[in-house]
Design an enzyme around this catalytic site. Structure first.
Site, PDB file in Angstrom:
ATOM      1  N   ASN A 197      23.709  22.711  68.350  1.00  0.00           N
ATOM      2  CA  ASN A 197      23.768  21.276  68.651  1.00  0.00           C
ATOM      3  C   ASN A 197      22.760  20.894  69.731  1.00  0.00           C
ATOM      4  O   ASN A 197      22.176  19.810  69.679  1.00  0.00           O
ATOM      5  CB  ASN A 197      25.191  20.855  69.044  1.00  0.00           C
ATOM      6  CG  ASN A 197      26.052  20.641  67.812  1.00  0.00           C
ATOM      7  OD1 ASN A 197      25.555  20.714  66.681  1.00  0.00           O
ATOM      8  ND2 ASN A 197      27.332  20.378  68.001  1.00  0.00           N
TER       9      ASN A 197
ATOM     10  N   ARG B  50      31.252  29.875  70.332  1.00  0.00           N
ATOM     11  CA  ARG B  50      31.027  28.636  71.071  1.00  0.00           C
ATOM     12  C   ARG B  50      29.554  28.533  71.484  1.00  0.00           C
ATOM     13  O   ARG B  50      28.950  27.474  71.445  1.00  0.00           O
ATOM     14  CB  ARG B  50      31.927  28.648  72.315  1.00  0.00           C
ATOM     15  CG  ARG B  50      32.520  27.319  72.643  1.00  0.00           C
ATOM     16  CD  ARG B  50      33.476  27.424  73.817  1.00  0.00           C
ATOM     17  NE  ARG B  50      33.001  26.605  74.904  1.00  0.00           N
ATOM     18  CZ  ARG B  50      32.246  27.019  75.908  1.00  0.00           C
ATOM     19  NH1 ARG B  50      31.864  28.275  75.982  1.00  0.00           N
ATOM     20  NH2 ARG B  50      31.877  26.208  76.861  1.00  0.00           N
TER      21      ARG B  50
ATOM     22  N   ALA C 121      24.464  10.182  60.207  1.00  0.00           N
ATOM     23  CA  ALA C 121      25.276   9.243  59.423  1.00  0.00           C
ATOM     24  C   ALA C 121      26.526   9.940  58.901  1.00  0.00           C
ATOM     25  O   ALA C 121      26.924   9.774  57.754  1.00  0.00           O
ATOM     26  CB  ALA C 121      24.443   8.674  58.277  1.00  0.00           C
TER      27      ALA C 121
ATOM     28  N   THR D  33      27.516  13.443  70.380  1.00  0.00           N
ATOM     29  CA  THR D  33      27.620  14.829  69.895  1.00  0.00           C
ATOM     30  C   THR D  33      28.320  15.734  70.921  1.00  0.00           C
ATOM     31  O   THR D  33      28.034  15.655  72.115  1.00  0.00           O
ATOM     32  CB  THR D  33      26.198  15.386  69.604  1.00  0.00           C
ATOM     33  OG1 THR D  33      25.535  14.490  68.724  1.00  0.00           O
ATOM     34  CG2 THR D  33      26.260  16.777  68.997  1.00  0.00           C
TER      35      THR D  33
ATOM     36  N   ARG E 148      42.871   6.070  73.554  1.00  0.00           N
ATOM     37  CA  ARG E 148      43.974   6.897  73.044  1.00  0.00           C
ATOM     38  C   ARG E 148      45.192   6.783  73.957  1.00  0.00           C
ATOM     39  O   ARG E 148      46.322   6.606  73.500  1.00  0.00           O
ATOM     40  CB  ARG E 148      43.508   8.360  72.950  1.00  0.00           C
ATOM     41  CG  ARG E 148      42.621   8.596  71.737  1.00  0.00           C
ATOM     42  CD  ARG E 148      42.050   9.986  71.730  1.00  0.00           C
ATOM     43  NE  ARG E 148      41.429  10.283  70.437  1.00  0.00           N
ATOM     44  CZ  ARG E 148      40.566  11.262  70.220  1.00  0.00           C
ATOM     45  NH1 ARG E 148      40.192  12.056  71.230  1.00  0.00           N
ATOM     46  NH2 ARG E 148      40.066  11.472  69.016  1.00  0.00           N
TER      47      ARG E 148
ATOM     48  N   ARG F  36      31.960  23.344  64.580  1.00  0.00           N
ATOM     49  CA  ARG F  36      32.075  24.805  64.625  1.00  0.00           C
ATOM     50  C   ARG F  36      32.631  25.324  63.302  1.00  0.00           C
ATOM     51  O   ARG F  36      33.597  24.776  62.774  1.00  0.00           O
ATOM     52  CB  ARG F  36      33.019  25.194  65.778  1.00  0.00           C
ATOM     53  CG  ARG F  36      32.957  26.652  66.109  1.00  0.00           C
ATOM     54  CD  ARG F  36      33.418  26.815  67.552  1.00  0.00           C
ATOM     55  NE  ARG F  36      34.059  28.093  67.750  1.00  0.00           N
ATOM     56  CZ  ARG F  36      34.643  28.446  68.872  1.00  0.00           C
ATOM     57  NH1 ARG F  36      34.699  27.610  69.884  1.00  0.00           N
ATOM     58  NH2 ARG F  36      35.190  29.628  69.000  1.00  0.00           N
TER      59      ARG F  36
ATOM     60  N   HIS G 295      34.930  15.607  78.940  1.00  0.00           N
ATOM     61  CA  HIS G 295      35.566  15.324  77.648  1.00  0.00           C
ATOM     62  C   HIS G 295      36.228  16.607  77.162  1.00  0.00           C
ATOM     63  O   HIS G 295      35.550  17.571  76.849  1.00  0.00           O
ATOM     64  CB  HIS G 295      34.494  14.872  76.651  1.00  0.00           C
ATOM     65  CG  HIS G 295      35.048  14.395  75.358  1.00  0.00           C
ATOM     66  ND1 HIS G 295      36.134  13.560  75.271  1.00  0.00           N
ATOM     67  CD2 HIS G 295      34.651  14.619  74.086  1.00  0.00           C
ATOM     68  CE1 HIS G 295      36.380  13.296  74.009  1.00  0.00           C
ATOM     69  NE2 HIS G 295      35.501  13.924  73.266  1.00  0.00           N
TER      70      HIS G 295
HETATM   71  N1  LIG Z   1      32.188  12.234  72.247  1.00  0.00           N
HETATM   72  C1  LIG Z   1      33.258  11.992  71.512  1.00  0.00           C
HETATM   73  O1  LIG Z   1      34.205  11.358  71.952  1.00  0.00           O
HETATM   74  C2  LIG Z   1      33.317  12.518  70.098  1.00  0.00           C
HETATM   75  C3  LIG Z   1      34.378  12.167  69.256  1.00  0.00           C
HETATM   76  C4  LIG Z   1      34.355  12.620  67.931  1.00  0.00           C
HETATM   77  C5  LIG Z   1      33.317  13.429  67.480  1.00  0.00           C
HETATM   78  N2  LIG Z   1      32.339  13.784  68.345  1.00  0.00           N
HETATM   79  C6  LIG Z   1      31.214  14.601  67.938  1.00  0.00           C
HETATM   80  O2  LIG Z   1      30.301  13.766  67.236  1.00  0.00           O
HETATM   81  C7  LIG Z   1      29.502  14.568  66.359  1.00  0.00           C
HETATM   82  C8  LIG Z   1      29.542  13.948  64.965  1.00  0.00           C
HETATM   83  O3  LIG Z   1      30.833  14.036  64.417  1.00  0.00           O
HETATM   84  P1  LIG Z   1      31.071  13.660  62.877  1.00  0.00           P
HETATM   85  O4  LIG Z   1      32.512  13.792  62.622  1.00  0.00           O
HETATM   86  O5  LIG Z   1      30.364  12.404  62.548  1.00  0.00           O
HETATM   87  O6  LIG Z   1      30.303  14.890  62.189  1.00  0.00           O
HETATM   88  P2  LIG Z   1      29.621  14.898  60.739  1.00  0.00           P
HETATM   89  O7  LIG Z   1      29.395  16.327  60.415  1.00  0.00           O
HETATM   90  O8  LIG Z   1      30.400  14.047  59.809  1.00  0.00           O
HETATM   91  O9  LIG Z   1      28.212  14.169  60.982  1.00  0.00           O
HETATM   92  C9  LIG Z   1      27.122  14.737  61.613  1.00  0.00           C
HETATM   93  C10 LIG Z   1      25.893  14.270  60.855  1.00  0.00           C
HETATM   94  O10 LIG Z   1      24.723  14.661  61.574  1.00  0.00           O
HETATM   95  C11 LIG Z   1      23.737  14.943  60.603  1.00  0.00           C
HETATM   96  N3  LIG Z   1      22.653  15.712  61.242  1.00  0.00           N
HETATM   97  C12 LIG Z   1      22.641  17.002  61.621  1.00  0.00           C
HETATM   98  N4  LIG Z   1      21.451  17.314  62.156  1.00  0.00           N
HETATM   99  C13 LIG Z   1      20.700  16.180  62.134  1.00  0.00           C
HETATM  100  C14 LIG Z   1      19.378  15.853  62.566  1.00  0.00           C
HETATM  101  N5  LIG Z   1      18.600  16.765  63.141  1.00  0.00           N
HETATM  102  N6  LIG Z   1      18.935  14.590  62.383  1.00  0.00           N
HETATM  103  C15 LIG Z   1      19.733  13.655  61.810  1.00  0.00           C
HETATM  104  N7  LIG Z   1      20.994  13.909  61.379  1.00  0.00           N
HETATM  105  C16 LIG Z   1      21.459  15.164  61.536  1.00  0.00           C
HETATM  106  C17 LIG Z   1      24.479  15.701  59.528  1.00  0.00           C
HETATM  107  O11 LIG Z   1      23.776  15.743  58.314  1.00  0.00           O
HETATM  108  C18 LIG Z   1      25.782  14.891  59.465  1.00  0.00           C
HETATM  109  O12 LIG Z   1      25.706  13.859  58.479  1.00  0.00           O
HETATM  110  C19 LIG Z   1      30.104  15.976  66.423  1.00  0.00           C
HETATM  111  O13 LIG Z   1      29.362  16.754  67.356  1.00  0.00           O
HETATM  112  C20 LIG Z   1      31.505  15.714  66.978  1.00  0.00           C
HETATM  113  O14 LIG Z   1      32.048  16.857  67.604  1.00  0.00           O
HETATM  114  C21 LIG Z   1      32.315  13.341  69.637  1.00  0.00           C
END
Ligand SMILES: NC(=O)c1ccc[n+]([C@@H]2O[C@H](COP(=O)([O-])OP(=O)(O)OC[C@H]3O[C@@H](n4cnc5c(N)ncnc54)[C@H](O)[C@@H]3O)[C@@H](O)[C@H]2O)c1
Length: 332
Positions: free
Chosen positions: A111, A104, A18, A135, A167, A98, A191
């Site tokens: 993750n 990395r 969330a 993720t 985008r 990160r 990506h």
């Molecule tokens: N694929 C895409 O196009 C794209 C675009 C943007 C972000 N992302 C990725 O999406 C992911 C989330 O980004 P964000 O900005 O929301 O990050 P964020 O840090 O705001 O949210 C991640 C959430 O995951 C929760 N979390 C961690 N481990 C967990 C678990 N085991 N069970 C349940 N919840 C858990 C954390 O507490 C946190 O609230 C990142 O890996 C980011 O790089 C991907």
């Protein structure tokens, strides 16, 4: 009894993580009345707080859908994940960004462990659902989920191309200028920096973009698309709370979930497990996919021109290398 009948008519979407992206996805999903949303997070009560805050806006938004928060213990037995039961779609956004001093490989390991643990719970409590991974690193985390779940590839997808294409489309709309909804753009591949924008298939109101913008303008847009995520990170630098982009990523994954739940048959650039298409096996790459209520209806194989094929191969080789690194790190 009546409650059970009603429930079965309302789609259920679970969003694990969330954070910023999960919250943005949830907001789109309830605003568009796609289904009821369950937000899961390990940060105690945060998912509940966000769900409550979003639900407080329901009368203003004008939605009939509900949103719930679920606490999951970081080191418990995962029984809280029972709330995943009957999910039509599960979106995985859980992970960490990160941090300074983290390599990395460290990030990949952390993750991958999170995605693997979560996929185990999805397997246990929602074995018939369709999973969309968000993720990062996306292509590799999609493979982790796929290997953990052991399902047919039709039900394990990744989100990247919808975001990258949106985008690119928004940048074209600003340059023309025109309505963003008139632009159809498509970005394939992995990506990241090696994404593959297909200008040949990009149109504005049905007109090829090359009729409306110069080659220099298009080249600049392609470059900006590849670094769009980085540009947002840079602009966020003065806010300790903000990390990377989330509004557009949340909208992108919500669009995919809606296409699946409503069986819209939309053709969207989707990260899928390639099994011979485009000449690749065993890696997750973004390609045009028709989505339906069982996940993938059809993977569309385009006849790429030599320069497009070259970009696609570069991108695929990068994904292949990272996937192999992940498998070696995790002993898969
Ligand atoms: N694929 C895409 O196009 C794209 C675009 C943007 C972000 N992302 C990725 O999406 C992911 C989330 O980004 P964000 O900005 O929301 O990050 P964020 O840090 O705001 O949210 C991640 C959430 O995951 C929760 N979390 C961690 N481990 C967990 C678990 N085991 N069970 C349940 N919840 C858990 C954390 O507490 C946190 O609230 C990142 O890996 C980011 O790089 C991907």
């Amino acid at each position: 009894m009546s409650e059970r009948i009603c429930r079965s008519l309302i789609p259920k979407i679970s969003v694990i993580g969330a954070g910023y992206v999960g919250e943005a996805a949830a907001r789109h999903l309830i605003t568009r009345e796609v289904g009821d949303v369950y937000l899961f997070d390990i940060m105690e009560d945060v998912a509940k707080g966000k769900a409550l805050d979003l639900y407080h806006a329901a009368p203003i938004i004008g939605t009939n859908r509900r949103i719930y928060g679920v606490n999951v213990a970081a080191d418990g037995d995962g029984s809280e994940y029972a709330a995943l039961e009957d999910s039509d779609v599960v979106i995985i956004t859980s992970g960490i960004a990160r941090r300074p001093g983290m390599s990395r490989d460290d990030l990949l390991k952390i993750n991958a462990k999170i995605v693997r643990d979560v996929a185990d719970k999805v397997q246990k409590y929602a074995p018939n659902t369709i999973v969309i991974v968000v993720t990062n690193p996306l292509d590799v985390m999609s493979k982790v989920a796929f290997q953990t779940l052991g399902w047919h590839r039709d039900r394990v997808l990744g989100q990247a191309g919808v975001l990258d294409s949106s985008r690119m489309a928004s940048l074209i709309a600003a340059a023309v200028p025109c309505s963003a909804t008139d632009v159809d753009a498509i970005v394939l591949g992995g990506h990241g920096d090696t994404m593959v924008p297909l200008v040949r298939y990009t149109t504005v109101g049905g007109i090829p973009v090359s009729e409306l913008l110069s080659k220099e303008q298009i080249d600049e847009i392609i470059q900006k698309t590849a670094f769009a995520g980085g540009e947002v990170v840079q602009l966020f630098r003065n806010s300790p709370a903000l990390g990377s982009a989330y509004h557009a990523p949340g909208a992108a994954v919500a669009q995919m979930a809606e296409a699946i739940i409503r069986d819209q048959m939309h053709i969207l650039p989707t990260t899928v497990h390639l099994e011979g298409e485009y000449g690749y096996e065993g890696i997750y790459m973004g390609v045009p996919v028709q989505l339906c209520n069982s996940g993938i209806r059809r993977v569309i194989e385009l006849e790429l021109q030599p320069h497009e094929r070259e970009m696609f191969e570069k991108s695929a080789n990068h994904v292949k290398k990272t996937t192999q690194e992940m498998q070696a790190l995790l002993g898969l």
